[in-house]
Design a protein around this motif. Sequence first.
Motif, PDB file in Angstrom:
ATOM      1  N   ARG A  76      23.985  22.293  17.810  1.00  0.00           N
ATOM      2  CA  ARG A  76      23.023  23.071  18.345  1.00  0.00           C
ATOM      3  C   ARG A  76      22.961  23.468  19.854  1.00  0.00           C
ATOM      4  O   ARG A  76      22.777  24.691  20.101  1.00  0.00           O
ATOM      5  N   PHE A  77      23.647  22.537  20.573  1.00  0.00           N
ATOM      6  CA  PHE A  77      23.791  22.771  21.902  1.00  0.00           C
ATOM      7  C   PHE A  77      24.791  23.622  22.121  1.00  0.00           C
ATOM      8  O   PHE A  77      24.663  24.630  22.899  1.00  0.00           O
ATOM      9  N   LEU A  78      25.883  23.531  21.150  1.00  0.00           N
ATOM     10  CA  LEU A  78      27.288  24.338  21.491  1.00  0.00           C
ATOM     11  C   LEU A  78      26.621  25.888  21.005  1.00  0.00           C
ATOM     12  O   LEU A  78      27.179  26.866  21.493  1.00  0.00           O
ATOM     13  N   HIS A  79      25.670  25.913  19.983  1.00  0.00           N
ATOM     14  CA  HIS A  79      25.360  27.443  19.641  1.00  0.00           C
ATOM     15  C   HIS A  79      24.571  27.974  20.782  1.00  0.00           C
ATOM     16  O   HIS A  79      24.852  29.261  21.234  1.00  0.00           O
ATOM     17  N   THR A  80      23.586  27.248  21.300  1.00  0.00           N
ATOM     18  CA  THR A  80      22.906  27.515  22.554  1.00  0.00           C
ATOM     19  C   THR A  80      23.715  27.936  23.636  1.00  0.00           C
ATOM     20  O   THR A  80      23.467  29.190  24.188  1.00  0.00           O
ATOM     21  N   ARG A  81      24.746  27.268  23.904  1.00  0.00           N
ATOM     22  CA  ARG A  81      25.671  27.462  25.058  1.00  0.00           C
ATOM     23  C   ARG A  81      26.463  28.643  24.855  1.00  0.00           C
ATOM     24  O   ARG A  81      26.555  29.341  25.924  1.00  0.00           O
ATOM     25  N   THR A  82      26.810  28.911  23.873  1.00  0.00           N
ATOM     26  CA  THR A  82      27.849  30.023  23.617  1.00  0.00           C
ATOM     27  C   THR A  82      27.058  31.339  23.083  1.00  0.00           C
ATOM     28  O   THR A  82      27.879  32.043  22.778  1.00  0.00           O
ATOM     29  N   GLY A  83      25.929  31.185  22.880  1.00  0.00           N
ATOM     30  CA  GLY A  83      25.253  32.235  22.201  1.00  0.00           C
ATOM     31  C   GLY A  83      25.501  32.611  20.667  1.00  0.00           C
ATOM     32  O   GLY A  83      25.428  33.655  20.182  1.00  0.00           O
ATOM     33  N   GLY A  84      26.165  31.498  19.973  1.00  0.00           N
ATOM     34  CA  GLY A  84      26.476  31.833  18.824  1.00  0.00           C
ATOM     35  C   GLY A  84      27.957  32.562  18.393  1.00  0.00           C
ATOM     36  O   GLY A  84      28.035  33.291  17.275  1.00  0.00           O
ATOM     37  N   THR A 131      27.088  40.854  20.887  1.00  0.00           N
ATOM     38  CA  THR A 131      25.770  40.430  20.971  1.00  0.00           C
ATOM     39  C   THR A 131      25.341  39.286  20.094  1.00  0.00           C
ATOM     40  O   THR A 131      25.645  39.096  18.883  1.00  0.00           O
ATOM     41  N   PRO A 132      25.087  38.308  21.049  1.00  0.00           N
ATOM     42  CA  PRO A 132      24.435  36.932  20.245  1.00  0.00           C
ATOM     43  C   PRO A 132      23.428  37.188  19.322  1.00  0.00           C
ATOM     44  O   PRO A 132      22.635  38.051  19.539  1.00  0.00           O
ATOM     45  N   GLU A 133      23.517  36.530  18.163  1.00  0.00           N
ATOM     46  CA  GLU A 133      22.274  36.499  17.325  1.00  0.00           C
ATOM     47  C   GLU A 133      21.439  35.297  17.206  1.00  0.00           C
ATOM     48  O   GLU A 133      22.041  34.346  17.408  1.00  0.00           O
TER      49      GLU A 133
END
Length: 117
Positions: free
Chosen positions: A58-66, A20-22
């Motif tokens: 930030r883009f990578l975090h958003t794209r991968t859901g963290g 589950t992404p956080e």
Amino acid sequence: MLRPTKKSVDASVLLARTVTPELMRPGWADALKGLVAQMEANLLLHQHTRGPLTRLDRFLHTRTGGMIGTLSHQLRGAAVDAILTGAEKITKLGLLAVDLDIASRRRHPGGLSDADK
């Protein structure tokens, strides 16, 4: 009828939390940037310099859901594509070209503006 035991409930909660992404919490931005920087430092692409992926944290975090596994899948896929196309570097377009893994398959956030193309 089977009733869940305390241990089975704990295990299922832990399993659910791993997929589950956080939301970003205080301090996570620096940790993510460090993780991306380390992954980028390990790339052996002839035309790729250090820094572009770290700036896209930030883009990578958003794209991968963290999700770290999804991040790894994303970077590995973009690196393979960069080698096969002869580009030998990872770009935002290259990252967007990689399908996300099943764990995070959803609408891709972070579309490109004309400046990013």
